[in-house]
Design a protein around this motif. Structure first.
Motif, PDB file in Angstrom:
ATOM      1  N   GLU A  20       0.871  -1.183   0.000  1.00 37.70           N
ATOM      2  CA  GLU A  20       0.000   0.000   0.000  1.00 37.70           C
ATOM      3  C   GLU A  20       0.903   1.227   0.000  1.00 37.70           C
ATOM      4  O   GLU A  20       1.560   1.533   0.992  1.00 37.70           O
ATOM      5  CB  GLU A  20      -0.916  -0.048   1.229  1.00 37.70           C
ATOM      6  N   GLU A  21       0.933   1.915  -1.132  1.00 37.36           N
ATOM      7  CA  GLU A  21       1.923   2.983  -1.321  1.00 37.36           C
ATOM      8  C   GLU A  21       1.580   4.301  -0.623  1.00 37.36           C
ATOM      9  O   GLU A  21       0.435   4.727  -0.613  1.00 37.36           O
ATOM     10  CB  GLU A  21       2.101   3.242  -2.821  1.00 37.36           C
ATOM     11  N   LEU A  22       2.643   4.905  -0.068  1.00 36.84           N
ATOM     12  CA  LEU A  22       2.543   6.252   0.511  1.00 36.84           C
ATOM     13  C   LEU A  22       2.946   7.308  -0.515  1.00 36.84           C
ATOM     14  O   LEU A  22       2.428   8.411  -0.535  1.00 36.84           O
ATOM     15  CB  LEU A  22       3.485   6.369   1.714  1.00 36.84           C
ATOM     16  N   ASP A  23       3.907   6.941  -1.320  1.00 41.47           N
ATOM     17  CA  ASP A  23       4.436   7.823  -2.376  1.00 41.47           C
ATOM     18  C   ASP A  23       5.191   6.926  -3.360  1.00 41.47           C
ATOM     19  O   ASP A  23       5.166   5.702  -3.218  1.00 41.47           O
ATOM     20  CB  ASP A  23       5.275   8.959  -1.742  1.00 41.47           C
ATOM     21  N   PRO A  24       5.867   7.474  -4.364  1.00 41.96           N
ATOM     22  CA  PRO A  24       6.496   6.600  -5.367  1.00 41.96           C
ATOM     23  C   PRO A  24       7.601   5.674  -4.826  1.00 41.96           C
ATOM     24  O   PRO A  24       7.981   4.722  -5.500  1.00 41.96           O
ATOM     25  CB  PRO A  24       7.080   7.597  -6.377  1.00 41.96           C
ATOM     26  N   VAL A  25       8.119   5.952  -3.630  1.00 43.74           N
ATOM     27  CA  VAL A  25       9.227   5.122  -3.128  1.00 43.74           C
ATOM     28  C   VAL A  25       8.918   4.380  -1.818  1.00 43.74           C
ATOM     29  O   VAL A  25       9.747   3.613  -1.336  1.00 43.74           O
ATOM     30  CB  VAL A  25      10.516   5.967  -2.946  1.00 43.74           C
ATOM     31  N   ARG A  26       7.761   4.595  -1.206  1.00 41.81           N
ATOM     32  CA  ARG A  26       7.493   3.992   0.106  1.00 41.81           C
ATOM     33  C   ARG A  26       6.137   3.287   0.135  1.00 41.81           C
ATOM     34  O   ARG A  26       5.210   3.699  -0.545  1.00 41.81           O
ATOM     35  CB  ARG A  26       7.508   5.068   1.190  1.00 41.81           C
ATOM     36  N   PHE A  27       6.083   2.228   0.960  1.00 39.00           N
ATOM     37  CA  PHE A  27       4.821   1.500   1.076  1.00 39.00           C
ATOM     38  C   PHE A  27       4.685   0.835   2.441  1.00 39.00           C
ATOM     39  O   PHE A  27       5.675   0.672   3.154  1.00 39.00           O
ATOM     40  CB  PHE A  27       4.696   0.442  -0.029  1.00 39.00           C
TER      41      PHE A  27
END
Ligand code: C5P
Length: 218
Positions: A20-27
């Protein structure tokens, strides 16, 4: 040679974690390795079933002969499963679906700011529960990964999600659950029947689960 006792069946298996992504690099994700789901897919294919494997991100290659559908988030998994549900005689939900996702996903990388931050989460759709409400529904198997009270939580899921079978396993044991080669599980069926599966390889447990599904379908 495995008996082709699942010939004529279409078995959809979901496996692995969701991201579940927070932004393009974190989940946000979990420790599911996908091993149990991949063992089920492999065994079902060897036994003659057409197998659709809807998989979250894992580090394993798809077993020979299965149709692999790669997904990332719970929402993508839901789409992939519901699209194909009508073709299936059996759906096994071995995936560790994230119960929540970040309320917002930033399209650009979130920058470092204050010392404390809050992430807001919103509930994901419950795929198994949704399948349980279908009019013409396949035989439905769910998993319950718990850290205690296996029977109690397993029975609650069996009822709430309207599944036909729940495979409850204790993920707090070092030799069962996430990311290990072995598992032990309590199989709970509609109607109150229970089967206790002692410690065995995930391949062996996959075989047991498929045996029970086949017996129930007959
Ligand atoms: O997360 P939970 O313990 O409720 O999962 C039980 C079963 O429901 C599992 O088979 C899991 O794959 C399924 N599930 C789902 N969609 C969710 C959460 C769980 O299909 N959002």
């Amino acid at each position: 040679l495995a008996p082709k006792d699942l010939a004529g069946h279409t078995v959809l298996v979901t496996a692995g974690p969701t991201r579940e992504e927070l932004d393009p690099v974190r989940f946000i994700s979990n420790y599911s390795s996908g091993k149990m789901g991949y063992a089920l897919a492999k065994s079902a294919a060897q036994r003659g079933a057409r197998v659709i494997l809807v998989s979250g991100p894992v580090s394993m290659a798809a077993p020979y002969g299965v149709e692999l559908v790669n997904v990332n988030s719970a929402k993508e998994m839901r789409e992939a499963v519901l699209q194909r549900a009508e073709e299936c005689t059996v759906i096994i939900k071995a995936a560790a679906v994230a119960d929540y996702r970040p309320t917002e996903r930033s399209s650009i990388k979130i920058k470092k700011q204050s010392d404390e931050r809050t992430i807001n989460l919103i509930k994901n759709p419950d795929i198994l529960a949704e399948l349980g409400t279908l009019k013409k529904r396949p035989y439905l198997v769910g998993f319950a990964a718990e850290t205690g009270k296996l029977r109690e939580f397993g029975l609650k899921k069996l009822k709430e999600k309207n599944a036909d079978m729940i495979v409850a396993n204790d993920v707090s044991q070092p030799d069962a659950g996430f990311n290990v080669e072995t598992n032990r599980a309590l199989l709970l069926f509609q109607g109150g029947r229970e089967v206790d599966c002692q410690l065995m390889s995930k391949e062996a447990l996959a075989g047991e689960i498929l045996n029970h599904i086949l017996a129930e379908l007959k």
